[in-house]
Each structure stands twice: as C-alpha cells, then as structure tokens.
Design an enzyme around this catalytic site. Structure first.
Site, PDB file in Angstrom:
ATOM      1  N   GLU A 162     -11.524   2.730   6.537  1.00  0.00           N
ATOM      2  CA  GLU A 162     -10.413   3.033   7.434  1.00  0.00           C
ATOM      3  C   GLU A 162     -10.382   4.549   7.672  1.00  0.00           C
ATOM      4  O   GLU A 162      -9.509   5.255   7.178  1.00  0.00           O
ATOM      5  CB  GLU A 162      -9.089   2.549   6.827  1.00  0.00           C
ATOM      6  CG  GLU A 162      -7.935   2.585   7.816  1.00  0.00           C
ATOM      7  CD  GLU A 162      -6.609   2.189   7.188  1.00  0.00           C
ATOM      8  OE1 GLU A 162      -5.867   1.431   7.825  1.00  0.00           O
ATOM      9  OE2 GLU A 162      -6.319   2.647   6.072  1.00  0.00           O
ATOM     10  N   GLU A 185       0.817  -1.215   0.000  1.00  0.00           N
ATOM     11  CA  GLU A 185       0.000   0.000   0.000  1.00  0.00           C
ATOM     12  C   GLU A 185       0.848   1.263   0.000  1.00  0.00           C
ATOM     13  O   GLU A 185       1.636   1.475   0.920  1.00  0.00           O
ATOM     14  CB  GLU A 185      -0.886  -0.020   1.255  1.00  0.00           C
ATOM     15  CG  GLU A 185      -1.669   1.243   1.506  1.00  0.00           C
ATOM     16  CD  GLU A 185      -2.328   1.251   2.877  1.00  0.00           C
ATOM     17  OE1 GLU A 185      -3.258   2.050   3.064  1.00  0.00           O
ATOM     18  OE2 GLU A 185      -1.909   0.455   3.758  1.00  0.00           O
TER      19      GLU A 185
END
Length: 259
Positions: free
Chosen positions: A240, A143
């Site tokens: 998130e 990521e």
C-alpha cells in the site's frame, strides 16, 4: 518469503480500476487488496479475480464519505446505524469475492465527542462487527493509522489497539499492522511485530518518508522480510504505497525480495 498483495487503490493507477487486476497478475502478484469494492457490482470484480488467478485478500468496511475526507465512522456515536448497515454490505461483498478478512477504519474523532465516548462507540461497533462477521467465517481487522497523514485519527498506536481489542473480547478481531504508519507513530518495528505476532493477521508496507516503495526511505525492508520469515508469519503483506514513478518502474524491490 512473504506473500505480497498489490493494493489496487495505490498501485497500477495508470490503468482503470478493473484493468489493474490483470496488471497486478502480470507483475507476478497472486493477491490483491484495495480500499473499497462498493462502486462495482460483485460479479464484475469476481470476473477479474478469476480471469487473472488472484486471491481477494482484503477490503475495508464502508467508511463514510471518503471523497469529503471521512476516514471511517466506527468511533462516531451518531452513526452507529450507518456503521451496522455497512457491516452487512461488507459481508455481501466479501462472501461474493471469497475475501476472508475485512478491515475497519476507526475514523477521525468527531468534534464535540470525548475520548471516552469515541472509545465506547468504537468498542461496541467492533464487537458487533466481529460477531456478525464470525457467523460468516470472515475475520475482522482494525488498523492503527498515523496522525500526521490523518490528523485526529482515533486509533493510532499498537498498544492502544490491542487494549481496545481486549475490551471487545472477541477471538474474531485481529490487528492490521501497517509498517509505514507504525514507523511514524512509534518505531521499534521488529520487536513490536515479534511481541504481538499472534494478534497480527495482516501486514501492510510503504517506506518512510514519502510513503513510496520499499528501498526509497529509512525502513530496512530486507531485514523485516527476513524477520517475518523467521517468526513464521504466513499471512499476506499488502503493498500500500505510492510509486515514485510508475508502478512497474518501481518493482525492483519486489524482485529482490523474491530472490
């Protein structure tokens, strides 16, 4: 409609961690993710997943001393052995939890380590992890993260990540595309997602600025959700974000997304 997973490291923090599974299920989530499971025995988490009918969507590889500010060790040349031990630990948990993908946090480039050294270390570590996870039928993700929230984070742009993946040369390595982080670093969200959809296995969201729930900032989430549907994205979207009030009070965006 996209499939939404509650990130239990950031949502329902009004509850103790193990109680957040029920809170997520009560709010209508079918999947959960979080940073790390390693403070709990696998069977403790399995019990909560099964009791609430939840899918374990994602967790991260061990990422060093999180409390001391470390954000991954995969680009640290002096910590390769520790990284590889962490891969074994992540596999143990992922298999127990039925988790089909785990994320690698590249980490902050260490002082005294050159860009080339960090890249070479990260490439080798990703190749090792991808191969080891492939043997267990678990997908490895990596990521890019913005350097405003985490100054010095090594992996911070989409094209940089994909070039690194090309160097790794594994079919078992895909992109975790976090809309919030990439809005800060590069924008151009919809075309980037479309261009690289085949290499994106997981999406995460938060609005910008503030990293709060969708609808609180500048990102047009109704458009992006429809865009992902049009493209045929069938993976999960991890929620998130940091709720502005309580998690439950801020879930109006989710009701709208579900229609």
């Amino acid at each position: 409609m996209p499939k939404f997973a509650a990130n239990l490291s950031m949502l329902f923090t009004e509850e103790d961690f193990l109680d957040r599974f029920k809170a997520a299920a009560d709010a209508g989530f079918k999947g959960v993710e979080y940073l790390f499971p390693y403070d709990y025995r696998p069977e403790q988490i399995v019990e909560r997943l099964e009791a609430n009918g939840l899918t374990q969507v994602l967790h991260n590889l061990p990422a060093g001393d999180w409390g001391a500010g470390e954000r991954g060790i995969a680009c640290h040349p002096q910590r390769v052995a520790e990284f590889r031990e962490g891969v074994d630990k992540a596999i143990e948990y992922a298999k127990a939890l039925g988790c089909k993908q785990v994320n690698c946090l590249a980490g902050i480039q260490p002082q005294g380590v050159s860009q080339d050294q960090a890249r070479e270390t990260l490439t080798d570590n990703l190749r090792f992890a991808a191969d080891k996870l492939a043997a267990e039928k678990i997908l490895l993700l990596a990521e890019p993260i913005n350097t405003r929230d985490i100054p010095g984070f090594f992996l911070n742009r989409t094209e940089q990540a994909l070039a690194l993946f090309d160097a790794v040369g594994s079919d078992n390595l895909k992109l975790q595309y976090d809309i919030y982080h990439m809005q800060i670093m590069e924008g151009d969200l919809a075309p980037t997602i479309e261009k690289h959809l085949a290499r994106i296995a997981h999406v995460q969201l938060a609005d910008n600025p503030g990293r709060n729930e969708p609808g609180t900032g500048e990102i047009n989430y109704p458009f992006l959700f429809a865009h992902l549907d049009r493209l045929g994205y069938d993976g999960w979207i991890g929620c998130e974000y940091k709720p502005k009030a309580t998690t439950r009070e801020g879930l109006g965006w989710l009701d709208q997304a579900r229609g």
